[in-house]
Write a protein that holds these residues in place. Structure first.
Motif, PDB file in Angstrom:
ATOM      1  N   MET A   1     -92.177   8.730  46.982  1.00 23.79           N
ATOM      2  CA  MET A   1     -92.789   8.126  48.146  1.00 23.79           C
ATOM      3  C   MET A   1     -92.135   8.671  49.408  1.00 23.79           C
ATOM      4  O   MET A   1     -90.961   8.968  49.435  1.00 23.79           O
ATOM      5  CB  MET A   1     -92.618   6.609  48.115  1.00 23.79           C
ATOM      6  CG  MET A   1     -93.326   5.917  46.952  1.00 23.79           C
ATOM      7  SD  MET A   1     -95.078   6.226  46.889  1.00 23.79           S
ATOM      8  CE  MET A   1     -95.681   5.003  47.997  1.00 23.79           C
ATOM      9  N   GLY A   2     -92.941   8.750  50.435  1.00 23.48           N
ATOM     10  CA  GLY A   2     -92.422   9.148  51.738  1.00 23.48           C
ATOM     11  C   GLY A   2     -92.028   7.923  52.545  1.00 23.48           C
ATOM     12  O   GLY A   2     -91.909   6.826  52.012  1.00 23.48           O
ATOM     13  N   GLY A   3     -91.861   8.100  53.824  1.00 24.70           N
ATOM     14  CA  GLY A   3     -91.505   6.987  54.696  1.00 24.70           C
ATOM     15  C   GLY A   3     -92.605   5.946  54.758  1.00 24.70           C
ATOM     16  O   GLY A   3     -93.792   6.257  54.634  1.00 24.70           O
ATOM     17  N   ALA A   4     -92.225   4.691  54.934  1.00 23.78           N
ATOM     18  CA  ALA A   4     -93.141   3.547  55.055  1.00 23.78           C
ATOM     19  C   ALA A   4     -94.000   3.347  53.813  1.00 23.78           C
ATOM     20  O   ALA A   4     -95.074   2.764  53.877  1.00 23.78           O
ATOM     21  CB  ALA A   4     -94.018   3.694  56.292  1.00 23.78           C
ATOM     22  N   GLY A   5     -93.537   3.850  52.657  1.00 26.44           N
ATOM     23  CA  GLY A   5     -94.280   3.654  51.418  1.00 26.44           C
ATOM     24  C   GLY A   5     -95.522   4.509  51.282  1.00 26.44           C
ATOM     25  O   GLY A   5     -96.338   4.311  50.391  1.00 26.44           O
ATOM     26  N   ILE A   6     -95.688   5.474  52.168  1.00 24.03           N
ATOM     27  CA  ILE A   6     -96.833   6.380  52.119  1.00 24.03           C
ATOM     28  C   ILE A   6     -96.422   7.604  51.308  1.00 24.03           C
ATOM     29  O   ILE A   6     -95.327   8.139  51.504  1.00 24.03           O
ATOM     30  CB  ILE A   6     -97.264   6.798  53.534  1.00 24.03           C
ATOM     31  CG1 ILE A   6     -97.669   5.567  54.351  1.00 24.03           C
ATOM     32  CG2 ILE A   6     -98.407   7.799  53.494  1.00 24.03           C
ATOM     33  CD1 ILE A   6     -97.904   5.856  55.817  1.00 24.03           C
ATOM     34  N   ALA A   8     -95.542  11.208  50.141  1.00 26.55           N
ATOM     35  CA  ALA A   8     -95.052  12.323  50.953  1.00 26.55           C
ATOM     36  C   ALA A   8     -96.160  13.337  51.244  1.00 26.55           C
ATOM     37  O   ALA A   8     -96.202  13.911  52.339  1.00 26.55           O
ATOM     38  CB  ALA A   8     -93.872  13.002  50.264  1.00 26.55           C
ATOM     39  N   THR A   9     -97.059  13.550  50.292  1.00 24.52           N
ATOM     40  CA  THR A   9     -98.148  14.509  50.537  1.00 24.52           C
ATOM     41  C   THR A   9     -99.062  14.024  51.652  1.00 24.52           C
ATOM     42  O   THR A   9     -99.545  14.818  52.451  1.00 24.52           O
ATOM     43  CB  THR A   9     -98.977  14.732  49.261  1.00 24.52           C
ATOM     44  OG1 THR A   9     -99.415  13.467  48.758  1.00 24.52           O
ATOM     45  CG2 THR A   9     -98.163  15.454  48.205  1.00 24.52           C
ATOM     46  N   GLN A  10     -99.282  12.727  51.717  1.00 23.17           N
ATOM     47  CA  GLN A  10    -100.122  12.174  52.781  1.00 23.17           C
ATOM     48  C   GLN A  10     -99.415  12.285  54.129  1.00 23.17           C
ATOM     49  O   GLN A  10    -100.046  12.611  55.139  1.00 23.17           O
ATOM     50  CB  GLN A  10    -100.470  10.725  52.484  1.00 23.17           C
ATOM     51  CG  GLN A  10    -101.463  10.136  53.462  1.00 23.17           C
ATOM     52  CD  GLN A  10    -101.867   8.715  53.075  1.00 23.17           C
ATOM     53  OE1 GLN A  10    -101.587   8.256  51.977  1.00 23.17           O
ATOM     54  NE2 GLN A  10    -102.521   8.040  53.987  1.00 23.17           N
ATOM     55  N   ASN A  11     -98.104  12.019  54.152  1.00 18.79           N
ATOM     56  CA  ASN A  11     -97.342  12.191  55.388  1.00 18.79           C
ATOM     57  C   ASN A  11     -97.413  13.634  55.873  1.00 18.79           C
ATOM     58  O   ASN A  11     -97.606  13.891  57.059  1.00 18.79           O
ATOM     59  CB  ASN A  11     -95.880  11.796  55.183  1.00 18.79           C
ATOM     60  CG  ASN A  11     -95.655  10.309  55.244  1.00 18.79           C
ATOM     61  OD1 ASN A  11     -96.475   9.567  55.759  1.00 18.79           O
ATOM     62  ND2 ASN A  11     -94.538   9.865  54.708  1.00 18.79           N
ATOM     63  N   GLY A  12     -97.243  14.586  54.964  1.00 19.70           N
ATOM     64  CA  GLY A  12     -97.317  16.004  55.331  1.00 19.70           C
ATOM     65  C   GLY A  12     -98.676  16.377  55.884  1.00 19.70           C
ATOM     66  O   GLY A  12     -98.781  17.115  56.864  1.00 19.70           O
ATOM     67  N   ALA A  13     -99.726  15.860  55.272  1.00 21.43           N
ATOM     68  CA  ALA A  13    -101.082  16.146  55.741  1.00 21.43           C
ATOM     69  C   ALA A  13    -101.310  15.555  57.133  1.00 21.43           C
ATOM     70  O   ALA A  13    -101.953  16.186  57.978  1.00 21.43           O
ATOM     71  CB  ALA A  13    -102.106  15.609  54.759  1.00 21.43           C
ATOM     72  N   MET A  14    -100.784  14.350  57.372  1.00 22.74           N
ATOM     73  CA  MET A  14    -100.947  13.734  58.691  1.00 22.74           C
ATOM     74  C   MET A  14    -100.225  14.554  59.767  1.00 22.74           C
ATOM     75  O   MET A  14    -100.766  14.762  60.858  1.00 22.74           O
ATOM     76  CB  MET A  14    -100.428  12.296  58.677  1.00 22.74           C
ATOM     77  CG  MET A  14    -101.309  11.348  57.900  1.00 22.74           C
ATOM     78  SD  MET A  14    -100.869   9.594  58.038  1.00 22.74           S
ATOM     79  CE  MET A  14     -99.194   9.558  57.432  1.00 22.74           C
TER      80      MET A  14
END
Length: 76
Positions: A1-6, A8-14
């Motif tokens: 998981m990335g930060g804030a429970g999102i 990591a792949t979604q964080n990178g895409a954002m």
């Protein structure tokens, strides 16, 4: 998981999408990856140990993060 429970792949895409949007609006097309190795919590030494024992993994992480987010420079 990335930060804030999102994930990591979604964080990178954002981040990548934000960089692309910013590049469309501005003339400056630079984007940066910044690694903060500062120990802010008293009595915590995890960042220092990671940087001392496995610096190649930190550099590899910066490279991968730069590729995913289309960053042009990285700073450790």
């Amino acid at each position: 998981m990335g930060g804030a429970g999102i994930p990591a792949t979604q964080n990178g895409a954002m981040v990548r999408d934000a960089v692309r949007t910013a590049r469309q609006r501005e003339r400056d097309d630079r984007a940066f990856i910044v690694v903060n190795g500062d120990e802010s919590e008293p009595g915590t030494f995890k960042d220092r140990e990671l940087l001392l024992r496995y610096p190649h993994l930190v550099v590899e992480g910066v490279i991968l993060a730069g590729l995913i987010t289309e960053a042009t420079q990285g700073f450790i």
